[in-house]
Design an enzyme around this catalytic site. Structure first.
Site, short mmCIF file in Angstrom:
data_model
loop_
_atom_site.label_atom_id
_atom_site.label_comp_id
_atom_site.label_asym_id
_atom_site.label_seq_id
_atom_site.Cartn_x
_atom_site.Cartn_y
_atom_site.Cartn_z
N GLY A 38 -79.67 -4.30 81.66
CA GLY A 38 -80.86 -5.02 82.00
C GLY A 38 -81.96 -3.74 81.28
O GLY A 38 -83.03 -3.49 82.14
N ALA A 39 -81.90 -3.11 80.21
CA ALA A 39 -82.30 -2.27 79.52
C ALA A 39 -83.53 -2.74 78.79
O ALA A 39 -84.31 -2.04 77.77
CB ALA A 39 -81.82 -1.05 78.81
N ILE A 43 -87.53 -2.02 84.99
CA ILE A 43 -87.09 -0.76 85.56
C ILE A 43 -86.16 -0.18 84.49
O ILE A 43 -85.93 0.99 84.06
CB ILE A 43 -86.58 -0.81 86.94
CG1 ILE A 43 -87.55 -1.26 88.04
CG2 ILE A 43 -85.72 0.32 87.54
CD1 ILE A 43 -87.11 -2.08 89.10
N GLY A 44 -85.29 -1.04 84.09
CA GLY A 44 -84.17 -0.76 83.07
C GLY A 44 -84.85 0.06 81.76
O GLY A 44 -84.25 0.98 81.29
N SER A 167 -81.48 -3.40 96.72
CA SER A 167 -82.92 -3.66 96.81
C SER A 167 -83.11 -3.75 98.34
O SER A 167 -82.08 -3.99 99.15
CB SER A 167 -83.33 -5.06 96.51
OG SER A 167 -84.45 -5.46 97.02
N TYR A 192 -80.36 -14.25 96.94
CA TYR A 192 -80.93 -12.91 96.20
C TYR A 192 -80.51 -11.70 97.25
O TYR A 192 -80.00 -10.69 96.89
CB TYR A 192 -82.24 -12.96 95.97
CG TYR A 192 -82.86 -11.58 95.13
CD1 TYR A 192 -82.46 -11.34 93.92
CD2 TYR A 192 -83.72 -10.50 95.97
CE1 TYR A 192 -82.91 -9.98 93.56
CE2 TYR A 192 -83.90 -9.62 95.44
CZ TYR A 192 -83.59 -9.11 94.13
OH TYR A 192 -83.88 -8.05 93.67
N1 LIG Z 1 -89.04 -5.38 90.46
C1 LIG Z 1 -88.72 -5.13 91.77
O1 LIG Z 1 -89.78 -5.22 92.72
C2 LIG Z 1 -87.17 -4.97 92.36
C3 LIG Z 1 -87.19 -4.41 93.76
C4 LIG Z 1 -85.99 -4.34 94.27
C5 LIG Z 1 -84.82 -4.21 93.22
N2 LIG Z 1 -85.01 -4.57 91.95
C6 LIG Z 1 -83.77 -4.67 91.22
O2 LIG Z 1 -84.07 -4.09 89.79
C7 LIG Z 1 -83.24 -4.45 88.84
C8 LIG Z 1 -83.88 -4.60 87.62
O3 LIG Z 1 -84.86 -5.47 87.97
P1 LIG Z 1 -86.34 -5.49 87.03
O4 LIG Z 1 -87.38 -5.68 88.38
O5 LIG Z 1 -86.46 -4.61 86.18
O6 LIG Z 1 -86.54 -7.03 86.58
P2 LIG Z 1 -86.78 -7.57 85.26
O7 LIG Z 1 -87.97 -7.01 84.65
O8 LIG Z 1 -86.63 -9.12 85.15
O9 LIG Z 1 -85.37 -7.08 84.37
C9 LIG Z 1 -84.07 -7.59 84.44
C10 LIG Z 1 -83.17 -7.14 83.40
O10 LIG Z 1 -82.14 -7.78 83.71
C11 LIG Z 1 -81.44 -8.54 82.49
N3 LIG Z 1 -80.52 -9.64 82.76
C12 LIG Z 1 -80.94 -10.55 83.57
N4 LIG Z 1 -79.93 -11.60 83.61
C13 LIG Z 1 -79.02 -11.14 82.51
C14 LIG Z 1 -78.00 -11.74 82.04
N5 LIG Z 1 -77.34 -12.85 82.54
N6 LIG Z 1 -77.30 -10.86 81.27
C15 LIG Z 1 -77.93 -9.88 80.69
N7 LIG Z 1 -79.00 -9.32 81.11
C16 LIG Z 1 -79.33 -9.74 82.14
C17 LIG Z 1 -82.60 -8.95 81.79
O11 LIG Z 1 -82.57 -9.23 80.43
P3 LIG Z 1 -83.79 -9.98 79.53
O12 LIG Z 1 -84.57 -9.11 78.93
O13 LIG Z 1 -82.95 -10.82 78.52
O14 LIG Z 1 -84.17 -11.12 80.57
C18 LIG Z 1 -83.62 -7.70 82.00
O15 LIG Z 1 -83.16 -6.66 80.99
C19 LIG Z 1 -82.65 -5.72 89.52
O16 LIG Z 1 -81.22 -5.72 89.67
C20 LIG Z 1 -83.43 -5.92 90.60
O17 LIG Z 1 -82.58 -6.76 91.47
C21 LIG Z 1 -86.22 -4.97 91.44
#
Ligand SMILES: NC(=O)c1ccc[n+]([C@@H]2O[C@H](COP(=O)([O-])OP(=O)(O)OC[C@H]3O[C@@H](n4cnc5c(N)ncnc54)[C@H](OP(=O)(O)O)[C@@H]3O)[C@@H](O)[C@H]2O)c1
Length: 303
Positions: A38-39, A43-44, A167, A192
């Site tokens: 998820g980079a 966050i990644g 989370s 979720y």
């Molecule tokens: N944002 C928040 O407030 C929050 C709070 C608590 C926990 N989290 C956790 O933080 C982590 C990162 O999320 P984020 O908030 O940074 O969200 P994000 O911006 O949507 O990033 C998600 C990442 O995961 C990748 N991904 C999703 N489905 C995938 C798949 N089938 N195969 C390969 N890669 C996939 C995406 O790839 P693409 O670029 O190709 O879409 C993207 O790089 C998650 O585990 C989320 O549950 C987030």
């Protein structure tokens, strides 16, 4: 290097006005092999930038190689570290994860840090390529399989670390063993929440299993972060939430801390918020559920 030599190096750098903390972090990650899922976003992506700045060799499992390539270019330009390699891996396909792990083993052999960060929030019921509910498949089964397939490489790289991005939304979930995939009744937030609860149960159970191998396993909550995760939310609600959200860079801070800090070298099986160990909600501390979920996940993934 012994302690005296280490102190002299720190003092020298301190005199030159470079922070000792920074030096300690560089020593932990430079030249080490890192996988971060998820980079390509949120966050990644921010964590990738920070870890690349520490001169780690980083592999990015990505579902879209073109997008991965653009992110790589951006990171190389910003950090000067060209050891960043996107490799194809769709986390909604168990076969794709197996192919990725096989390719990684062949090319790199050893792994020092595995960050299971990728995640999705599906508010409507969707299925993966393997006909598994998407939140459960991508958020829990994918890191479960990826990690288990790479355990030998993590052993070879020990002391090594695994970090699972969970989370606080785990408070909305319970492991519904009678209907793990919401086939009878589906709720996006429960599904979720269940997957994020599964991340913590997995972390704690795995931490016990690999303690003897000198591998630590921790998980974390990044805060409420302005990323693409909330794309499916009603735009009005998103607008209301926006001022209360932190930036992706801020959201990556605990992740980077867990990746690189020598302070937590021996800490394992914990849940972190804002770089501090916190107690997760009681459902995340249920050992029986953790064992049962482990066995079911093994069946799902064919391990
Ligand atoms: N944002 C928040 O407030 C929050 C709070 C608590 C926990 N989290 C956790 O933080 C982590 C990162 O999320 P984020 O908030 O940074 O969200 P994000 O911006 O949507 O990033 C998600 C990442 O995961 C990748 N991904 C999703 N489905 C995938 C798949 N089938 N195969 C390969 N890669 C996939 C995406 O790839 P693409 O670029 O190709 O879409 C993207 O790089 C998650 O585990 C989320 O549950 C987030």
């Amino acid at each position: 290097m012994n302690m005296a030599e280490y102190k002299i190096i720190c003092m020298t750098f301190a005199i030159r006005g470079i922070q000792v903390q920074k030096i300690k972090r560089v020593m932990v990650l430079a030249g080490k092999n890192v996988i971060i899922t998820g980079a390509t976003s949120g966050i990644g992506k921010e964590a990738l930038l920070a870890l690349a700045g520490e001169n780690a060799n980083i592999v990015m499992p990505v579902r879209n190689l073109e997008k991965g390539g653009h992110v790589r270019e951006h990171v190389v330009k910003k950090t000067g570290n060209s050891s960043i390699t996107p490799l194809e891996c769709n986390l909604s396909s168990l076969n794709s994860i197996r192919r990725f792990a096989a390719a990684y083993k062949k090319r790199y052999g050893m792994l020092h840090l595995l960050i299971n960060n990728a995640g999705t929030w599906q508010s409507k019921r969707k299925e993966t390529e393997d006909s598994i509910e998407m939140n459960f498949g991508v958020n829990h089964l994918a890191p479960f399989l990826m990690t288990n397939l790479l355990l030998d490489e993590l052993r070879a790289g020990a002391p090594s670390r695994i970090i699972n991005v969970s989370s606080n939304a785990h408070m909305y979930g319970r492991i519904n063993f009678n209907d793990l995939e919401g086939r009878k009744k589906f709720s996006g937030i429960r599904s979720y929440g269940q997957s994020k609860l599964a991340n913590i149960l997995f972390t704690r159970h795995l931490a016990e299993k690999v303690k003897k191998d000198n591998i630590t396993v921790n998980c974390m909550h990044p805060g409420v972060v302005a990323t693409n995760l909330f794309d499916q939310l009603n735009p009005v609600i998103r607008k209301i939430m926006r001022p209360f959200m932190i930036s992706p860079r801020k959201g990556a801070e605990t992740l980077v801390y867990l990746s690189a800090s020598p302070d937590i070298e021996k800490v394992t099986g914990e849940y972190f918020i804002k770089k501090k160990v916190r107690n997760p909600f009681p459902a995340a501390r249920n050992k029986k559920d953790a064992e049962r979920l482990w066995e079911i996940s093994r069946e799902y993934t064919g391990l």
